[in-house]
Design a protein around this motif. Structure first.
Motif, PDB file in Angstrom:
ATOM      1  N   MET A 285     -32.170  32.557  -5.778  1.00 46.32           N
ATOM      2  CA  MET A 285     -31.720  33.909  -5.425  1.00 46.32           C
ATOM      3  C   MET A 285     -30.262  33.833  -5.012  1.00 46.32           C
ATOM      4  O   MET A 285     -29.815  32.806  -4.490  1.00 46.32           O
ATOM      5  CB  MET A 285     -32.579  34.403  -4.253  1.00 46.32           C
ATOM      6  CG  MET A 285     -32.271  35.790  -3.749  1.00 46.32           C
ATOM      7  SD  MET A 285     -31.080  35.865  -2.410  1.00 46.32           S
ATOM      8  CE  MET A 285     -31.789  37.141  -1.389  1.00 46.32           C
TER       9      MET A 285
ATOM     10  N   MET B 210     -28.324  44.162  -7.272  1.00 43.52           N
ATOM     11  CA  MET B 210     -28.711  45.203  -6.344  1.00 43.52           C
ATOM     12  C   MET B 210     -28.292  46.551  -6.967  1.00 43.52           C
ATOM     13  O   MET B 210     -27.931  46.594  -8.134  1.00 43.52           O
ATOM     14  CB  MET B 210     -28.055  44.975  -4.983  1.00 43.52           C
ATOM     15  CG  MET B 210     -28.193  43.523  -4.570  1.00 43.52           C
ATOM     16  SD  MET B 210     -27.834  43.035  -2.873  1.00 43.52           S
ATOM     17  CE  MET B 210     -26.768  44.258  -2.231  1.00 43.52           C
TER      18      MET B 210
ATOM     19  N   ARG C  14     -29.137  54.325   3.154  1.00 46.82           N
ATOM     20  CA  ARG C  14     -29.869  54.041   4.396  1.00 46.82           C
ATOM     21  C   ARG C  14     -29.148  54.692   5.578  1.00 46.82           C
ATOM     22  O   ARG C  14     -27.925  54.768   5.601  1.00 46.82           O
ATOM     23  CB  ARG C  14     -29.981  52.539   4.603  1.00 46.82           C
ATOM     24  CG  ARG C  14     -30.961  51.872   3.679  1.00 46.82           C
ATOM     25  CD  ARG C  14     -30.986  50.383   3.859  1.00 46.82           C
ATOM     26  NE  ARG C  14     -29.790  49.719   3.354  1.00 46.82           N
ATOM     27  CZ  ARG C  14     -29.608  49.352   2.094  1.00 46.82           C
ATOM     28  NH1 ARG C  14     -30.544  49.600   1.191  1.00 46.82           N
ATOM     29  NH2 ARG C  14     -28.516  48.758   1.708  1.00 46.82           N
TER      30      ARG C  14
HETATM   31  C1  LIG Z   1     -30.514  45.668   1.262  1.00 52.24           C
HETATM   32  C2  LIG Z   1     -30.645  44.588   0.270  1.00 52.24           C
HETATM   33  C3  LIG Z   1     -30.752  44.857  -1.098  1.00 52.24           C
HETATM   34  C4  LIG Z   1     -30.677  46.273  -1.677  1.00 52.24           C
HETATM   35  O1  LIG Z   1     -29.384  46.742  -1.637  1.00 52.24           O
HETATM   36  P1  LIG Z   1     -28.992  48.150  -2.302  1.00 52.24           P
HETATM   37  O2  LIG Z   1     -27.527  48.076  -2.445  1.00 52.24           O
HETATM   38  O3  LIG Z   1     -29.450  49.206  -1.361  1.00 52.24           O
HETATM   39  O4  LIG Z   1     -29.710  48.244  -3.608  1.00 52.24           O
HETATM   40  C5  LIG Z   1     -30.928  43.803  -1.971  1.00 52.24           C
HETATM   41  N1  LIG Z   1     -30.984  42.535  -1.524  1.00 52.24           N
HETATM   42  C6  LIG Z   1     -30.887  42.225  -0.227  1.00 52.24           C
HETATM   43  C7  LIG Z   1     -30.953  40.812   0.191  1.00 52.24           C
HETATM   44  C8  LIG Z   1     -30.705  43.240   0.710  1.00 52.24           C
HETATM   45  O5  LIG Z   1     -30.572  42.915   1.996  1.00 52.24           O
END
Ligand SMILES: *Cc1c(COP(=O)(O)O)cnc(C)c1O
Length: 199
Positions: free
Chosen positions: A127, A168, A193
């Motif tokens: 990851m 993401m 959020r």
């Molecule tokens: C919050 C988070 C996401 C999601 O992020 P977004 O930009 O809202 O899609 C993905 N991976 C990790 C590790 C996160 O902390």
């Protein structure tokens, strides 16, 4: 995967009804609460996991994405053994000084060796979380690098690492082009959020 940190259980239930069943959480307590309120959901852990939360995390999450230390690996293995299960994990890789969490590239191989030797952990892949860029193309080299690392480990250690967790809301398309098997999308599904957690 739909990322549900700070998203209330009712909304997660709505997502399940709409057909989404895989969710990612950053905090063990929050995930436990939601897991008890939402049925038909599968949970992954994507936040930074503290060793003292390992016991609660094992078994609750079908995949822990953020293994980043020897100490955590040993503790997760011990807790999984105590519960009589095999805990699937990903190792989180960090690239240079630009990202704060994860194991640096040059410490990856020893940690992989370690995890492979622990009988109650199953290493499923890698990851990463590149630094935030406004321009998604700038994240591409990080995704490509994670894919290369995965292939190299598979070749050198003769193991199969099926999962690449990367991408993401802002850059998941680029991540998929570079081989992501799991994208972690929060904001693009649930909206912004209320308070900025990680990141
Ligand atoms: C919050 C988070 C996401 C999601 O992020 P977004 O930009 O809202 O899609 C993905 N991976 C990790 C590790 C996160 O902390």
């Amino acid at each position: 995967m739909a990322v549900t940190k700070t998203v209330e259980a009712a909304k997660v239930r709505e997502a399940v009804e709409a057909g989404q069943t895989l969710f990612g959480e950053n905090y063990v307590q929050e995930a436990r609460a939601k897991a008890s309120e939402v049925s038909g959901a599968e949970w992954h852990f994507i936040g930074h996991l503290q060793t003292n939360k390992a016991r609660q995390a094992v078994g609750l999450f079908s995949l822990i994405h953020s293994l980043d230390s020897d100490r955590l690996a040993v503790e997760l293995d011990r807790r999984a053994k105590a519960q009589g299960l095999i805990q699937p994990v990903l190792i989180e890789v960090s690239f240079g000084e630009v990202t704060k969490t994860g194991v640096p590239e040059d410490a990856l191989l020893p940690l992989v060796d370690r995890v492979l030797a622990l009988p109650n952990l199953r290493l499923a892949g890698l990851m990463c979380m590149p630094p935030f860029f406004d321009e998604p193309e700038r994240a591409r080299p990080y995704f490509a690098q994670l894919a290369r690392l995965k292939e190299r480990l598979e070749d050198e250690l003769d193991v199969e690492l099926p999962e690449l967790s990367m991408g993401m809301s802002g850059d998941y398309e680029v991540a998929i082009e570079e081989g992501a098997t799991l994208v972690r999308v929060g904001t693009a599904i649930f909206g912004r959020r209320a308070c900025a957690l990680r990141p």
